[in-house]
Design an enzyme around this catalytic site. Sequence first.
Site, PDB file in Angstrom:
ATOM      1  N   ASP A   1      -1.572  -6.491 -12.277  1.00 10.81           N
ATOM      2  CA  ASP A   1      -1.223  -5.776 -13.518  1.00 10.81           C
ATOM      3  C   ASP A   1      -2.512  -5.482 -14.274  1.00 10.81           C
ATOM      4  O   ASP A   1      -3.417  -6.320 -14.292  1.00 10.81           O
ATOM      5  CB  ASP A   1      -0.295  -6.637 -14.374  1.00 10.81           C
ATOM      6  CG  ASP A   1       0.620  -5.790 -15.246  1.00 10.81           C
ATOM      7  OD1 ASP A   1       1.844  -5.936 -15.132  1.00 10.81           O
ATOM      8  OD2 ASP A   1       0.106  -4.978 -16.044  1.00 10.81           O
TER       9      ASP A   1
ATOM     10  N   TYR B   1       4.785  10.108   3.098  1.00  9.20           N
ATOM     11  CA  TYR B   1       4.367   8.892   3.813  1.00  9.20           C
ATOM     12  C   TYR B   1       5.493   8.361   4.704  1.00  9.20           C
ATOM     13  O   TYR B   1       5.224   7.767   5.753  1.00  9.20           O
ATOM     14  CB  TYR B   1       3.868   7.809   2.846  1.00  9.20           C
ATOM     15  CG  TYR B   1       2.394   7.952   2.559  1.00  9.20           C
ATOM     16  CD1 TYR B   1       1.922   8.949   1.703  1.00  9.20           C
ATOM     17  CD2 TYR B   1       1.457   7.116   3.169  1.00  9.20           C
ATOM     18  CE1 TYR B   1       0.566   9.104   1.453  1.00  9.20           C
ATOM     19  CE2 TYR B   1       0.099   7.265   2.926  1.00  9.20           C
ATOM     20  CZ  TYR B   1      -0.345   8.256   2.076  1.00  9.20           C
ATOM     21  OH  TYR B   1      -1.685   8.403   1.841  1.00  9.20           O
TER      22      TYR B   1
ATOM     23  N   GLY C   1       2.127  -4.184 -19.806  1.00 10.63           N
ATOM     24  CA  GLY C   1       2.725  -5.468 -19.407  1.00 10.63           C
ATOM     25  C   GLY C   1       2.129  -6.607 -20.224  1.00 10.63           C
ATOM     26  O   GLY C   1       1.184  -6.402 -20.987  1.00 10.63           O
TER      27      GLY C   1
ATOM     28  N   ASN D   1      -2.544   4.611  -3.296  1.00 10.63           N
ATOM     29  CA  ASN D   1      -3.256   3.404  -2.855  1.00 10.63           C
ATOM     30  C   ASN D   1      -2.282   2.367  -2.285  1.00 10.63           C
ATOM     31  O   ASN D   1      -2.559   1.727  -1.265  1.00 10.63           O
ATOM     32  CB  ASN D   1      -4.028   2.785  -4.029  1.00 10.63           C
ATOM     33  CG  ASN D   1      -5.233   3.622  -4.417  1.00 10.63           C
ATOM     34  OD1 ASN D   1      -5.670   4.495  -3.667  1.00 10.63           O
ATOM     35  ND2 ASN D   1      -5.776   3.374  -5.607  1.00 10.63           N
TER      36      ASN D   1
ATOM     37  N   ALA E   1       9.609   2.131  -8.062  1.00  8.06           N
ATOM     38  CA  ALA E   1      10.444   2.265  -9.265  1.00  8.06           C
ATOM     39  C   ALA E   1      10.349   3.690  -9.776  1.00  8.06           C
ATOM     40  O   ALA E   1       9.347   4.081 -10.376  1.00  8.06           O
ATOM     41  CB  ALA E   1       9.942   1.285 -10.323  1.00  8.06           C
TER      42      ALA E   1
ATOM     43  N   TYR F   1       4.957  11.801 -17.740  1.00  9.78           N
ATOM     44  CA  TYR F   1       5.762  10.760 -17.092  1.00  9.78           C
ATOM     45  C   TYR F   1       6.670  11.372 -16.021  1.00  9.78           C
ATOM     46  O   TYR F   1       6.672  10.931 -14.865  1.00  9.78           O
ATOM     47  CB  TYR F   1       6.601  10.036 -18.144  1.00  9.78           C
ATOM     48  CG  TYR F   1       7.395   8.865 -17.615  1.00  9.78           C
ATOM     49  CD1 TYR F   1       6.749   7.720 -17.142  1.00  9.78           C
ATOM     50  CD2 TYR F   1       8.786   8.885 -17.603  1.00  9.78           C
ATOM     51  CE1 TYR F   1       7.478   6.631 -16.673  1.00  9.78           C
ATOM     52  CE2 TYR F   1       9.514   7.797 -17.134  1.00  9.78           C
ATOM     53  CZ  TYR F   1       8.862   6.676 -16.670  1.00  9.78           C
ATOM     54  OH  TYR F   1       9.581   5.602 -16.205  1.00  9.78           O
TER      55      TYR F   1
END
Length: 316
Positions: A34, A165, A39, A105, A120, A151
């Site tokens: 994080d 991917y 967070g 990444n 998510a 966003y």
Amino acid sequence: MSKGNILIAGGSGFLGSYLCDYYVSQDYFVDCLDNLSTGSKNNVKHLLNNRLFSYTQHDVTKKLPKDISDKKYDFILNMASPASPPHYQRLAVETLEVGSQGTKNLLEKALKDKARFFHASTSEVYGDPDVHPQPESYKGSVNCYGPRSMYDEAKRYAEALIYVYHEKYGVNTTVARFFNTYGPRMDPHDGRVVSNLIVQAIKNKPLTIYGDGTQTRSFCYVDDLVNGIIKLIESNEHNPINLGNPGEFTINELAEKVLSLTGSKSKITYSPLPGDDPLQRKPVIEIAKKKLNWEPTIDLETGLQKTIEYFKNQSL
Ligand code: UDP
């Protein structure tokens, strides 16, 4: 001996921290990453001395730290991103970068490790929807140039990257689209409607409603969502799946419930609706019901009660 290794990016955020708890409780070794942009280490402080848990402060848009890079993971969970409008607007470039470079990444790491990759995603991929309620097949009504675009487009780009991917490189990916989750461990200063209204009610301050309060949201209690995420990770599903509570409420109804459950004397104040704020939102969850045997069990009043209790015990 642990059951396996799991990497949780955004692991000390509101939702990520519940997943750290769950996988530690299931005897997995959890590496939590994080950058603490939104967070809080407080969310995982009870795990810091656990032999199955390791915490690294790291921004996933950067190269992974060597010890993480050298380790092989069974599961990689991408929970990293600001998620509340005031935060993603303040951290606008960072939000775009974590959805794009950060997701890439982690996908590269999943490719190398042959790990199951969970992402998510959000109901914001549907934008301000003109189809109601929203099934996964709805392609959305998103403004790519506006106050929510950093966003919405970051999350849409991340889904596109995951599609590539999976299809091109065979990564074992899965995606959930969350709808307005709330519950204990929400940051009281997160800026979202549930935390704002509860904190305001507890402090007997005016409840701030944006617009006329007739816009709707469908609020999902955190325990329900976390159960759905776990079922999805354990499934063989690849396509994005809605995880949310189909109970739909206006913001006025939410404010009334918060006032009656807290017994607050607060008044309500109205201010203009921010640009591109979706007028309605409600998930279709037929796929989650059928494929995951999942549906929410905690109604709004019960969930709000638990959340109010939590906030009452915080220094606000
Ligand atoms: N909202 C509000 N008062 C607040 C914060 C938000 O009326 O103090 C409104 C906001 O404009 C939106 C809804 O509540 O229509 C949900 O906002 P939130 O930021 O929680 O989530 P999102 O808009 O991302 O669904």
